[in-house]
Design an enzyme around this catalytic site. Structure first.
Site, PDB file in Angstrom:
ATOM      1  CB  CYS A  32      -7.069   4.144  -3.383  1.00 51.28           C
ATOM      2  SG  CYS A  32      -6.601   2.120  -2.867  1.00 51.28           S
ATOM      3  CG  ASN A  80      -2.050  -0.557  -2.021  1.00 47.93           C
ATOM      4  OD1 ASN A  80      -1.184  -1.158  -1.543  1.00 47.93           O
ATOM      5  ND2 ASN A  80      -2.376  -0.408  -3.322  1.00 47.93           N
ATOM      6  NE  ARG A 118     -10.846   3.818  -4.080  1.00 46.76           N
ATOM      7  CZ  ARG A 118     -10.857   4.809  -3.246  1.00 46.76           C
ATOM      8  NH1 ARG A 118     -11.466   6.065  -3.983  1.00 46.76           N
ATOM      9  NH2 ARG A 118     -10.548   4.590  -2.231  1.00 46.76           N
ATOM     10  CB  SER A 119      -4.044   2.540  -5.438  1.00 49.18           C
ATOM     11  OG  SER A 119      -4.036   1.738  -4.434  1.00 49.18           O
ATOM     12  CG  ASP A 136     -13.943   2.915  -1.565  1.00 50.05           C
ATOM     13  OD1 ASP A 136     -14.003   1.795  -1.921  1.00 50.05           O
ATOM     14  OD2 ASP A 136     -13.363   3.238  -0.491  1.00 50.05           O
TER      15      ASP A 136
HETATM   16  P1  4NP Z   1      -9.732   1.051  -2.027  1.00 46.62           P
HETATM   17  O1  4NP Z   1     -11.032   0.380  -1.285  1.00 46.62           O
HETATM   18  O2  4NP Z   1      -9.428   2.366  -1.219  1.00 46.62           O
HETATM   19  O3  4NP Z   1      -9.988   1.319  -3.429  1.00 46.62           O
HETATM   20  O4  4NP Z   1      -8.920  -0.029  -1.673  1.00 46.62           O
HETATM   21  C1  4NP Z   1     -11.096   0.164   0.069  1.00 46.62           C
HETATM   22  C2  4NP Z   1     -10.709  -1.204   0.642  1.00 46.62           C
HETATM   23  C3  4NP Z   1     -10.791  -1.218   1.981  1.00 46.62           C
HETATM   24  C4  4NP Z   1     -11.596  -0.448   2.884  1.00 46.62           C
HETATM   25  C5  4NP Z   1     -11.876   0.716   2.391  1.00 46.62           C
HETATM   26  C6  4NP Z   1     -11.549   1.240   0.899  1.00 46.62           C
HETATM   27  N1  4NP Z   1     -11.559  -0.585   4.037  1.00 46.62           N
HETATM   28  O5  4NP Z   1     -12.183   0.142   5.045  1.00 46.62           O
HETATM   29  O6  4NP Z   1     -11.255  -1.785   4.730  1.00 46.62           O
END
Ligand code: 4NP
Length: 169
Positions: A12, A15, A18-19, A127
Site C-alpha cells: 500500500c 505500509n 492496509r498492507s 485508504d
Molecule cells: P496505508 O495508509 O497506505 O494503508 O498504510 C496510509 C498511511 C500513512 C499515510 C498514507 C496512507 N501517510 O500519508 O502518512
C-alpha cells in the site's frame, strides 16, 4: 518444476494500515487451512515515511479483534530486489499498482491489483488512514474475504497464463 512456496508481497502507500492487515490476514487464512508452509508473505509501502514503524494502532486493534496479531510487523519501503524475489506483488489500490509497475522493470506482470487478483472485482481497498474508525473494520472485512478467495485461487492454480501448474509429485 513448479515451485513449492509462493512468495507474495502486499503493498500500500504507507505500509502501516492496509498492507500489514493483508499480510497478517492472508497468513492467518493460509495457516487455518494448514497451508502455512506454502506461502511466504511480506508487506511494504510505495512510500518510505513510516519505515521502521509498527502498523497503525487501529489496524493492530481491528486485527486483534479478529484473532490476528500484526503488532510485530515493521514498515518498509518497496525496493528493486522485491520485483525479483516475489512471485506476486499485490497493490491495495490502483495508484499503488501504477507506482509499482513503474518500478517493476521487466517484472511488471507480477504486479496486480489485490481485489482483482482475489475476486476479479477491479476495486481498491480504500485508504482508511484519514477516515473514521469503522473504516478499518470495513477494510478488514474486505481483506478477509478477498484473502479467502485468493488462497482458493492460488491453490487451484486456475490461471493458465501463470505458467505454473500444481505439482503433486
Ligand atoms: P496505508 O495508509 O497506505 O494503508 O498504510 C496510509 C498511511 C500513512 C499515510 C498514507 C496512507 N501517510 O500519508 O502518512
Amino acid at each position: 518444476m513448479a515451485k513449492d512456496v509462493q512468495n507474495i508481497l502486499f503493498v500500500c502507500l504507507g505500509n502501516i494500515c492496509r498492507s500489514p492487515l493483508a499480510e497478517g490476514v492472508f497468513a492467518a487464512v493460509a495457516a487455518e487451512r494448514g497451508l502455512a508452509d506454502r506461502y511466504s508473505v511480506d508487506s511494504a509501502g510505495t512510500g518510505g515515511w513510516h519505515a521502521g514503524d509498527p502498523p497503525d494502532p487501529r489496524s493492530i486493534a481491528v486485527a486483534l479483534r479478529h484473532g490476528v496479531d500484526i503488532s510485530g510487523q515493521r514498515a518498509r519501503q518497496v525496493r528493486a530486489a522485491d520485483f525479483e524475489a516475489y512471485d506476486l506483488i499485490l497493490g491495495m489500490d490502483r495508484a499503488n499498482v501504477a507506482d509499482l509497475r513503474r518500478l517493476a522493470g521487466g517484472n511488471a506482470d507480477k504486479v496486480q491489483l489485490f481485489m482483482q487478483a482475489a475476486t476479479d472485482a477491479s476495486c481498491d481497498v480504500p485508504d482508511p488512514y484519514y477516515g473514521q474508525a469503522d473504516g478499518f473494520e470495513k477494510v478488514y472485512r474486505m481483506i478477509r474475504e478477498a484473502s479467502e478467495t485468493l488462497v482458493d485461487r492460488l491453490e487451484a492454480r486456475i490461471s493458465p497464463s501463470s505458467g505454473q501448474t500444481s505439482s503433486t509429485t
